[in-house]
Design a protein around this motif. Structure first.
Motif: not given
Length: 104
Positions: A33-35, A57-59, A69-71
């Motif tokens: 999810h977090l990448g 993260f990009e932003d 999405a993770l949660w």
């Protein structure tokens, strides 16, 4: 890019079990999810029994989308139920690199 530093402190008896369980079950879920996992550390001085992880993260919009999405993932919620009782302290910071940072 922004970076999120998350620090979780544990009772001494729960720290190694957390690391073992996180590596086996949690890490594949959270990475999906977090990448971009930048680093994962354990503290050797200061607040011991602490896991420190940094995600890129990009932003802020990207971070919010990914964490939401993770949660919303039932597997992550089930994993979290196993480890959340072991956490005795949490700290979170959002970091922005300078123009001369290697992570810029």
């Amino acid at each position: 890019m922004i970076y999120e530093e998350r620090n979780y402190s544990f009772a001494p008896a729960n720290f190694r079990p957390f690391l073992t369980l996180f590596e086996a079950e949690g890490l594949p879920l959270v990475r999906g999810h977090l990448g971009h996992l930048v680093a994962y550390f354990t503290a050797e001085t200061g607040q011991l029994n602490t896991a420190v992880h940094i995600w890129g993260f990009e932003d802020l919009v990207d971070r919010d989308r990914r964490r939401t999405a993770l949660w919303n993932d039932p597997q992550w919620i089930a994993f979290s139920a196993k480890v959340l009782p072991w956490i005795v302290g949490m700290e979170n910071r959002l970091l922005k690199p300078t123009g001369f940072s290697p992570l810029h």
